[in-house]
Design a protein around this motif. Sequence first.
Motif: not given
Length: 76
Positions: A11-13, A20-22, A27-31
């Motif tokens: 249910x919380x998955x 996690x994706x956010x 992190x990708x945006x920061x890099x």
Amino acid sequence: MADARSAPAEASSPLSTATLESGIRAQLSSLQQSLSSERVAADAQMSAARERCASARREQEDRVNQQYATPAGSSS
């Protein structure tokens, strides 16, 4: 019993996956921003180095021209 234990996790998955994706997107945006800033800095440093090199070349050419210039008033 196993089904009952896995139900809350399932249910919380979607929420945990979205979180996690956010986080990964952040992190990708920061890099990407970091790489962009480094490129801008590298471009500025390269431009400054080219200008110093061109200036040094001009100064050296002027010295050579002055050294081998014929004196004014003399004819060959």
